[in-house]
Design a protein around this motif. Structure first.
Motif, short mmCIF file in Angstrom:
data_model
loop_
_atom_site.label_atom_id
_atom_site.label_comp_id
_atom_site.label_asym_id
_atom_site.label_seq_id
_atom_site.Cartn_x
_atom_site.Cartn_y
_atom_site.Cartn_z
N ASN A 80 32.93 39.01 46.54
CA ASN A 80 31.69 39.50 45.97
C ASN A 80 30.72 38.34 45.78
OD1 ASN A 80 32.65 38.20 43.73
ND2 ASN A 80 33.06 40.04 42.55
N LYS A 81 29.58 38.58 45.17
CA LYS A 81 28.56 37.54 45.05
C LYS A 81 28.98 36.38 44.15
CE LYS A 81 26.28 40.63 41.86
NZ LYS A 81 25.14 41.50 41.71
N ASN A 82 30.01 36.56 43.34
CA ASN A 82 30.51 35.47 42.50
C ASN A 82 31.52 34.60 43.23
OD1 ASN A 82 28.98 36.40 40.37
ND2 ASN A 82 30.61 37.73 39.62
N GLY A 83 31.91 34.99 44.43
CA GLY A 83 32.88 34.23 45.20
C GLY A 83 34.33 34.52 44.84
N ILE A 84 34.56 35.59 44.10
CA ILE A 84 35.92 35.96 43.69
C ILE A 84 36.29 37.26 44.40
CG2 ILE A 84 37.38 36.56 41.73
CD1 ILE A 84 35.36 35.15 39.94
N PRO A 85 37.47 37.34 45.00
CA PRO A 85 37.91 38.60 45.61
C PRO A 85 38.00 39.70 44.55
CG PRO A 85 39.34 36.80 46.27
CD PRO A 85 38.43 36.27 45.21
N PRO A 86 37.79 40.96 44.95
CA PRO A 86 37.78 42.07 43.99
C PRO A 86 39.06 42.18 43.14
CG PRO A 86 37.02 42.84 46.12
CD PRO A 86 37.48 41.42 46.30
N GLY A 87 40.20 41.90 43.73
CA GLY A 87 41.46 41.98 42.98
C GLY A 87 41.55 40.95 41.88
N HIS A 88 41.04 39.74 42.13
CA HIS A 88 41.06 38.70 41.11
C HIS A 88 40.08 39.02 39.99
CE1 HIS A 88 43.06 35.27 43.56
NE2 HIS A 88 43.58 36.42 43.86
N ALA A 89 38.91 39.56 40.35
CA ALA A 89 37.93 39.95 39.32
C ALA A 89 38.53 41.03 38.43
CB ALA A 89 36.65 40.44 39.97
N LYS A 90 39.29 41.94 39.01
CA LYS A 90 39.96 43.00 38.25
C LYS A 90 40.95 42.41 37.25
CE LYS A 90 43.62 45.25 39.77
NZ LYS A 90 44.72 45.81 39.08
N LYS A 91 41.73 41.43 37.70
CA LYS A 91 42.72 40.81 36.82
C LYS A 91 42.04 40.03 35.69
CE LYS A 91 46.49 40.32 40.09
NZ LYS A 91 47.36 39.38 40.81
N ILE A 92 40.94 39.34 36.01
CA ILE A 92 40.25 38.54 34.99
C ILE A 92 39.69 39.43 33.89
CG2 ILE A 92 38.21 37.09 34.59
CD1 ILE A 92 38.73 35.89 37.39
N THR A 93 39.08 40.56 34.29
CA THR A 93 38.45 41.43 33.31
C THR A 93 39.43 42.41 32.67
OG1 THR A 93 37.81 43.02 35.01
CG2 THR A 93 36.21 41.30 34.45
N GLY A 94 40.61 42.58 33.25
CA GLY A 94 41.59 43.51 32.70
C GLY A 94 41.32 44.95 33.08
N SER A 95 40.48 45.17 34.07
CA SER A 95 40.14 46.53 34.51
C SER A 95 41.32 47.18 35.21
CB SER A 95 38.93 46.45 35.45
OG SER A 95 38.62 47.72 35.95
N GLN A 96 41.33 48.49 35.27
CA GLN A 96 42.39 49.22 35.95
C GLN A 96 42.15 49.33 37.44
OE1 GLN A 96 45.28 50.55 34.64
NE2 GLN A 96 44.74 49.38 32.83
N SER A 97 40.90 49.20 37.88
CA SER A 97 40.55 49.38 39.28
C SER A 97 39.68 48.23 39.76
CB SER A 97 39.79 50.69 39.46
OG SER A 97 39.34 50.82 40.79
N ALA A 98 39.86 47.86 41.04
CA ALA A 98 39.03 46.81 41.63
C ALA A 98 37.80 47.40 42.30
CB ALA A 98 39.85 46.03 42.66
N ALA A 100 34.22 45.61 44.34
CA ALA A 100 34.17 45.56 45.80
C ALA A 100 32.71 45.64 46.28
CB ALA A 100 34.97 46.72 46.39
N PRO A 101 32.33 44.82 47.29
CA PRO A 101 30.94 44.77 47.73
C PRO A 101 30.38 46.11 48.19
CG PRO A 101 32.23 43.06 48.79
CD PRO A 101 33.17 43.92 48.02
#
Length: 53
Positions: free
Chosen positions: A26-44, A48-49
């Motif tokens: 994504n625009k932050n340079g983090i893959p969607p799965g990693h962003a999901k883990k960082i934020t604690g979300s249930q879905s990536a 996703a772009p």
């Protein structure tokens, strides 16, 4: 003859390196799965772009 083999090996090696596939990020340079883990979300999906509105 040795130069020809070395040159051929170099070309083949460059072809292997240039054919590597990159991961979509994504625009932050983090893959969607990693962003999901960082934020604690249930879905990536929100990260996703193609899913952002």
């Amino acid at each position: 003859m040795r130069r020809l083999v070395l040159f051929g090996s170099l070309i083949v090696g460059l072809l292997f390196v240039s054919s590597c596939k990159t991961v979509n990020t994504n625009k932050n340079g983090i893959p969607p799965g990693h962003a999901k883990k960082i934020t604690g979300s249930q879905s990536a999906k929100p990260y996703a772009p193609g899913q952002n509105k």
